[in-house]
Design a protein around this motif. Structure first.
Motif, short mmCIF file in Angstrom:
data_model
loop_
_atom_site.label_atom_id
_atom_site.label_comp_id
_atom_site.label_asym_id
_atom_site.label_seq_id
_atom_site.Cartn_x
_atom_site.Cartn_y
_atom_site.Cartn_z
N ILE A 1 6.05 -6.75 27.94
CA ILE A 1 5.22 -5.84 27.16
C ILE A 1 5.94 -4.51 26.93
CG2 ILE A 1 3.05 -4.53 27.12
CD1 ILE A 1 2.68 -7.51 26.63
N LYS A 2 6.55 -3.99 27.98
CA LYS A 2 7.25 -2.70 27.86
C LYS A 2 8.43 -2.80 26.89
CE LYS A 2 7.59 0.16 31.24
NZ LYS A 2 7.95 0.85 32.50
N THR A 3 9.16 -3.92 26.98
CA THR A 3 10.32 -4.11 26.09
C THR A 3 9.87 -4.21 24.63
OG1 THR A 3 11.54 -5.28 27.82
CG2 THR A 3 12.27 -5.61 25.55
N LYS A 4 8.82 -4.98 24.39
CA LYS A 4 8.31 -5.16 23.04
C LYS A 4 7.78 -3.85 22.47
CE LYS A 4 7.35 -8.01 19.64
NZ LYS A 4 8.42 -8.68 18.88
N SER A 5 7.12 -3.07 23.30
CA SER A 5 6.58 -1.78 22.85
C SER A 5 7.69 -0.84 22.42
CB SER A 5 5.76 -1.13 23.98
OG SER A 5 4.65 -1.91 24.31
N GLU A 6 8.77 -0.83 23.17
CA GLU A 6 9.91 0.03 22.82
C GLU A 6 10.58 -0.43 21.54
OE1 GLU A 6 10.90 2.89 24.24
OE2 GLU A 6 9.07 2.68 25.45
N GLU A 7 10.68 -1.73 21.36
CA GLU A 7 11.30 -2.28 20.13
C GLU A 7 10.50 -1.88 18.90
OE1 GLU A 7 11.50 -6.46 20.64
OE2 GLU A 7 13.20 -6.41 22.05
N ILE A 8 9.19 -1.91 18.99
CA ILE A 8 8.33 -1.61 17.84
C ILE A 8 8.50 -0.17 17.38
CG2 ILE A 8 5.89 -1.31 17.15
CD1 ILE A 8 5.26 -3.80 18.80
N LYS A 9 8.73 0.74 18.32
CA LYS A 9 8.88 2.16 17.98
C LYS A 9 10.04 2.41 17.01
CE LYS A 9 6.98 3.89 22.35
NZ LYS A 9 7.28 4.61 23.61
N SER A 10 11.06 1.56 17.07
CA SER A 10 12.24 1.75 16.23
C SER A 10 12.13 1.06 14.87
CB SER A 10 13.49 1.23 16.96
OG SER A 10 13.38 -0.18 17.18
N LEU A 11 11.04 0.34 14.63
CA LEU A 11 10.87 -0.40 13.37
C LEU A 11 10.22 0.48 12.31
CD1 LEU A 11 9.44 -3.76 14.79
CD2 LEU A 11 11.78 -3.34 14.01
N PRO A 12 10.42 0.12 11.01
CA PRO A 12 9.74 0.83 9.92
C PRO A 12 8.23 0.73 10.12
CG PRO A 12 11.43 -0.61 9.05
CD PRO A 12 11.31 -0.94 10.51
N LYS A 13 7.50 1.75 9.66
CA LYS A 13 6.05 1.80 9.89
C LYS A 13 5.32 0.56 9.35
CE LYS A 13 5.34 6.75 10.36
NZ LYS A 13 4.61 7.94 9.84
N GLY A 14 5.75 0.08 8.18
CA GLY A 14 5.10 -1.08 7.59
C GLY A 14 5.20 -2.30 8.48
N ARG A 15 6.33 -2.47 9.07
CA ARG A 15 6.53 -3.64 9.94
C ARG A 15 5.89 -3.45 11.31
NH1 ARG A 15 12.27 -6.32 11.73
NH2 ARG A 15 11.37 -8.09 12.84
N GLN A 16 5.77 -2.20 11.72
CA GLN A 16 5.15 -1.91 13.03
C GLN A 16 3.74 -2.49 13.12
OE1 GLN A 16 5.15 2.18 14.26
NE2 GLN A 16 7.39 2.38 14.15
N TYR A 17 2.99 -2.40 12.02
CA TYR A 17 1.61 -2.88 12.01
C TYR A 17 1.53 -4.35 12.41
CZ TYR A 17 -2.90 -4.46 10.22
OH TYR A 17 -4.14 -5.04 10.11
N PHE A 18 2.37 -5.19 11.77
CA PHE A 18 2.34 -6.63 12.05
C PHE A 18 2.86 -6.94 13.46
CE2 PHE A 18 2.63 -6.30 7.41
CZ PHE A 18 1.52 -7.05 7.05
N GLU A 19 3.88 -6.18 13.88
CA GLU A 19 4.43 -6.41 15.21
C GLU A 19 3.46 -6.00 16.30
OE1 GLU A 19 7.19 -8.07 16.00
OE2 GLU A 19 7.38 -8.45 13.84
N ARG A 20 2.66 -4.97 16.02
CA ARG A 20 1.65 -4.55 17.00
C ARG A 20 0.56 -5.60 17.15
NH1 ARG A 20 2.57 0.16 19.16
NH2 ARG A 20 3.78 1.75 18.04
N LYS A 21 0.25 -6.30 16.06
CA LYS A 21 -0.71 -7.41 16.13
C LYS A 21 -0.19 -8.49 17.07
CE LYS A 21 -4.05 -6.25 13.28
NZ LYS A 21 -5.45 -6.10 13.75
N LYS A 22 1.11 -8.79 16.91
CA LYS A 22 1.75 -9.78 17.80
C LYS A 22 1.74 -9.28 19.25
CE LYS A 22 4.97 -11.62 14.33
NZ LYS A 22 6.41 -11.80 13.99
N LEU A 23 1.98 -7.99 19.40
CA LEU A 23 2.00 -7.40 20.74
C LEU A 23 0.63 -7.50 21.39
CD1 LEU A 23 3.45 -5.83 22.97
CD2 LEU A 23 2.83 -3.71 21.78
N ASP A 24 -0.42 -7.29 20.61
CA ASP A 24 -1.78 -7.39 21.14
C ASP A 24 -2.06 -8.80 21.67
OD1 ASP A 24 -2.33 -4.77 20.56
OD2 ASP A 24 -3.35 -5.19 18.66
N ARG A 25 -1.60 -9.81 20.92
CA ARG A 25 -1.79 -11.19 21.37
C ARG A 25 -1.00 -11.47 22.64
NH1 ARG A 25 -1.63 -12.13 15.67
NH2 ARG A 25 0.58 -12.71 15.75
N LEU A 26 0.23 -10.95 22.68
CA LEU A 26 1.07 -11.12 23.86
C LEU A 26 0.45 -10.42 25.06
CD1 LEU A 26 3.73 -12.08 25.15
CD2 LEU A 26 4.78 -9.92 24.42
#
Length: 274
Positions: A154-179
């Motif tokens: 979870i910590k690794t995924k959260s850090e990865e998302i911070k470096s992504l473009p805002k548009g992509r962050q939204y979809f990745e956060r959805k994946k993170l919520d499921r994880l």
């Protein structure tokens, strides 16, 4: 009290060692049909606690229809359970399932003969012991911050998302919520198993049962664990003290422990071919 025209059927609540049954020590109360008194039926060192039934009103076909009536079913199941609780206080009891009905006293004795060795062995295993259950409930809102902070994935995924473009962050956060939900479920199971293993060390036997849903428990929290223990009478206080101690330790993870008993040995006294 009504007089039934026929009493061929025998309702059996459970079996007890004949050595524990002395004349007059069985409380006299009305049985399953609310007509006939509960009585004992002894055979080869085993005693059945039973009551007679009118075969006209309690045949297999009639019983099948009666069990479709939820009010009748609830009342009779409660009677069966409360009767077993009474008997469990007095005897080393091997409880039988709700609505265990035999065609005659001879059939009961045949059954007692066929499983005599098994019953005798169970009595030796259960004498001086009590059956207790432990249910663990979990508050996911309280457990979530712990998982977010301590789970590496979870910590690794959260850090990865911070470096992504805002548009992509939204979809990745959805994946993170499921994880995150998966990891919370895994952590609940891991912590509950940890508790179970710690408590099992204080008992003679232990087992794991299926969890109940919220409709059954009537609680807001999810049940994350449902276990059962066979405990020597002299060790019960120590077990309950440990439950309280462990409960305080794990409350920080949002876990709540609930130990109940003693119960008739529903789990550890199963009779083959009942």
């Amino acid at each position: 009290m009504k007089t039934a025209t026929s009493t061929k059927l025998i309702y059996v609540y459970g079996f007890v060692p004949s050595s524990e049954v002395t004349e007059g020590n069985l409380e006299s109360f009305v049985g399953f049909d609310e007509e006939h008194l509960i009585y004992t039926l002894e055979h080869q060192g085993i005693t059945a606690i039973a009551c007679k039934l009118n075969d006209e009103h309690y045949s297999e076909d009639t019983l099948e229809k009666k069990t479709e009536d939820m009010k009748w079913l609830h009342e009779k199941a409660l009677h069966h359970h409360e009767t077993l609780k009474k008997l469990n206080k007095e005897y080393t009891l091997l409880p039988l399932h709700f609505c265990t009905v035999f065609k005659s006293e001879e059939n009961v004795k045949e059954k007692m003969s066929s499983v005599n060795k098994e019953l005798s062995k169970l009595f030796k295993e259960l004498v001086g012991k009590e059956e207790w259950t432990l249910k663990i409930y979990s508050d996911e809102k309280q457990l979530k911050p712990y998982v977010e902070e301590n789970n590496k994935d979870i910590k690794t995924k959260s850090e990865e998302i911070k470096s992504l473009p805002k548009g992509r962050q939204y979809f990745e956060r959805k994946k993170l919520d499921r994880l995150l939900q998966e990891k919370i479920s895994e952590e609940k199971k891991r912590l509950s198993k940890e508790i179970h293993e710690e408590l099992s060390a204080l008992t003679s036997k232990s087992g794991i049962k299926r969890n109940w849903n919220k409709k059954v428990t009537g609680r807001r929290e999810e049940m994350s664990w449902n276990s059962v223990y066979l405990i020597k009478e002299g060790d019960v206080k120590r077990f309950l003290d440990e439950v309280e101690k462990v409960g305080e330790k794990y409350t920080t993870y949002g876990l709540q422990l609930e130990a109940t008993g003693p119960w008739p040995c529903y789990y550890f006294a199963k009779v083959e071919g009942e």
